[in-house]
Design a protein around this motif. Structure first.
Motif: not given
Lengths: 292, 384
Positions: B29-34, B36-44, B201-202
């Motif tokens: 779950a953690l790996v999937v979350l990490l 998937a994050l770029p699809l939801y949070i912005d560049t900053a 980096f991930l």
């Protein structure tokens, strides 16, 4: 030759200040085996209070306030934090002082903001010319004050009850406690003395003659250069602190002239490294030995 | 951990069969979350996350050295500089008159930089091997000062303090980790520099994490801990103390070197410090030490969490404060996000040493222990 003599004179002048700082590390280490990484921040606090109170109290009054406050802060740190953590070993307490150092230093630097005030106004007027040598007043006063304080310290260490208690505790903590020495009192005084020494040292550091710059984050890093002084002398040797201080002062002065100014900061640490490789506990430090 | 306890007869296999999948599921779950994050949070926020991963890689290295092998080091910032310079020089263009570049493939340059950092760490090992505790800590501090000097004087390598130099864009098999190259879209989100570097980096962080955990659980980690706990006893048990210490130093330096490569990719500039308080200064060494202490000396997951706090706070505070209007005070004397996070992690070190020397890792173990308390008692009764 004249330049060399001049550098030696300057080096000894700075060395006296480093010796005061290094002595602060050593006193605390001897009493508690804790290395006080927050020493630089005590220096800053002392200096800051001089700056704040100088206008209303005059230089001498402000200097007294600065010195005493640095001492009291050190005492407070020991009483409130370190003495309460009997479980933690000396090394983790050293880490604790790193945390403290971060907080205190950041706060003082924030309060200073962009101002970089000088402290040594009581004497740093005109340098004195003797023969071809220029003697800076700050250096002269520092050597004088350093000599007096170090002598007083050695006498107290040798003859006073506190000195005897301190040496006993440094020798064997448990045995000393069993002989009726109040270890908490010895420890507290050690911190107080170290703080006072830091408060005295800052009066010389943040001056035109010594660093050429006023009280700032740079002052903290100059105080950090006393670390090699304490280490290369041997962390548990008071005489070592004085020798270490002079070695650091001379190394810095000579390498700044003969190699390069940028290199002088690293030179101090390199000299320390060389000493440590040859003698891992410093020049005068007690050697630890383990039997296998 | 479970594997080391002597296996009792009846129930434990059943318990293990339920605990294992839960643990595995949590990791997935953690790996999937990490991922998937770029699809939801912005560049900053992606940049902020990348910065935390830099901290994680460095902190993992330091926790091996300081926590597992028991060698206090304040030299971490120096090895960051070595890694950063190594990458920039190895991958740099060959036709620049001002600075040296070897024009290697960036992937190779990354590996080369890590190897160089490890070798430099190994070169310091003879010194480190002779010293102990605080003496080593201060001795290692000298490397930071040397780094400061080399950064200033070797400007053919580092680009000098005034301008610095730009590192080569990272590429893997011709695929650039920048806005250039093939345009990729994932669920309508363009995968550009920030997203690409996030994934890079991930993966690097994951590799660092797995390698470190493997080392800790294996023979190497045991030898490090033996040396940490008692050198004489370790020698008596056949552990080569000098070898173990040197190894720990080299491994930790390699991690720091990797963090350095990541740092230079993150800033997109290699710029040596003008004073000892900079990107590769004492404050950075202390920040890494803070991560390791807060996380709990020696714990690899703890180091990662410590990095999230120490490297994450200033980033998060900056991003939040923009929206909330905090820290609007300008000029000298104002509170900045960096200042506030320094206060917080300084205080966190003090609190951890005073109240929970095991750090967050110990708190974590206690929390998971709460859920496990009952089955563990049952097994104890059955084994006795």
């Amino acid at each position: 030759m004249e330049t060399f003599l001049q550098l030696v004179v300057n080096g000894v002048g700075k060395g006296a200040v480093f010796a005061l700082l290094a002595l602060g590390f050593v006193v605390i280490f001897k009493a508690t085996e804790v290395v006080n990484f927050a020493h630089g921040s005590l220096v800053l606090v002392g200096g800051y209070l001089v700056v704040v109170t100088r206008d209303s109290l005059g230089w001498v009054g402000a200097a007294v306030v600065g010195i005493v406050s640095a001492g009291l802060l050190a005492l407070l740190v020991e009483r409130l934090l370190l003495s309460r953590s009997k479980l933690a070993d000396a090394n983790s307490l050293a880490l604790l002082t790193i945390g403290l150092d971060v907080i205190i230093t950041e706060e003082i630097v924030r309060r200073l903001g962009v101002t970089v005030p000088f402290l040594g106004e009581a004497w740093d007027a005109q340098p004195i010319q003797v023969g071809g040598l220029t003697l800076f007043r700050t250096h002269l006063v520092a050597i004088g004050v350093g000599a007096v304080l170090v002598t007083a310290f050695f006498l107290a260490f040798r003859y006073s009850n506190w000195g005897v208690a301190m040496r006993a505790q440094a020798e064997n903590r448990e045995a000393a406690a069993l002989m009726g020495i109040r270890s908490s009192r010895v420890t507290a005084t050690a911190w107080l003395v170290a703080g006072l020494l830091a408060g005295v040292a800052v009066l010389f550091i943040a001056t035109q003659d010594f660093s050429g710059s006023g009280l700032s984050r740079g002052t903290h890093s100059i105080a950090l250069a006393a670390f090699p002084a304490a280490i290369l002398g041997g962390l548990d040797s008071t005489a070592g602190a004085v020798v270490g201080g002079l070695v650091v002062g001379l190394t810095e002065a000579l390498s700044a002239q003969y190699i390069s100014f940028d290199f002088s900061k690293s030179a101090v640490f390199l000299v320390m490294l060389v000493v440590l490789v040859v003698r891992p506990s410093g020049l005068f430090g007690t050697r630890e030995s383990t039997r296998v | 951990m479970e594997t080391t306890t002597p296996a009792p007869v009846a129930t434990p296999p059943a318990r293990r069969s339920t605990a294992r999948p839960i643990r595995a599921a949590a990791w997935i779950a953690l790996v999937v979350l990490l991922a998937a994050l770029p699809l939801y949070i912005d560049t900053a926020w992606l940049k902020a996350g990348q910065y935390m991963m830099i901290g994680a890689v460095g902190a993992i290295g330091l926790t091996l050295l300081t926590g597992q092998a028991g060698q206090l080091s304040l030299a971490h910032a120096f090895f960051l500089l070595v890694g950063a310079t190594g990458y920039t020089v190895l991958s740099g263009p060959t036709d620049d008159d001002r600075v040296i570049g070897l024009g290697l493939d960036p992937g190779l340059a990354l590996i080369g930089a890590v190897v160089i950092s490890a070798l430099v760490g190994l070169a310091f090992a003879p010194v480190a091997g002779r010293l102990r505790g605080i003496y080593l800590g201060v001795a290692s501090l000298s490397l930071v000062f040397l780094g400061l000097y080399f950064g200033q004087s070797l400007d053919a390598l580092t680009g000098g303090t005034s301008t610095g130099r730009t590192p080569a864009t990272f590429e893997l098999f011709g695929f650039p980790f920048s806005n250039g190259g093939p345009e990729i879209e994932l669920m309508g989100v363009p995968i550009r520099a920030a997203e690409r570097i996030w994934y890079l980096f991930l993966i690097l962080t994951a590799i660092a994490f797995l390698l470190a955990r493997g080392a800790v659980r294996g023979r190497v980690g045991r030898s490090w801990r033996a040396v940490r706990d008692n050198e004489a006893a370790a020698t008596a048990m056949g552990v080569g103390v000098a070898r173990a210490k040197a190894g720990a130093f080299a491994v930790s330096s390699a991690f720091a070197g990797l963090a350095g490569v990541m740092t230079v990719l993150w800033f997109d500039i290699l710029k040596p410090d003008e004073s000892e308080y900079g990107t590769y200064g004492i404050n950075v060494s202390i920040a890494f030490l803070a991560m390791v202490i807060i996380g709990g000396l020696g714990s690899v997951p703890g180091a990662v969490v410590g990095a999230l706090i120490v490297h994450g706070l200033p980033q998060a505070l900056t991003l939040f404060s923009g929206d909330l209007g905090w820290f609007s005070e300008t000029g000298g004397g104002g509170l900045t996000p960096i200042l506030v996070s320094s206060f917080i992690y300084g205080a966190a070190i003090v609190v951890v040493v005073l109240f929970e020397p095991g750090g967050l890792a110990a708190i974590g173990r206690r929390l998971t222990g709460l859920f496990r308390a009952r089955p563990r008692e049952i097994t104890r009764e059955e084994t006795s």
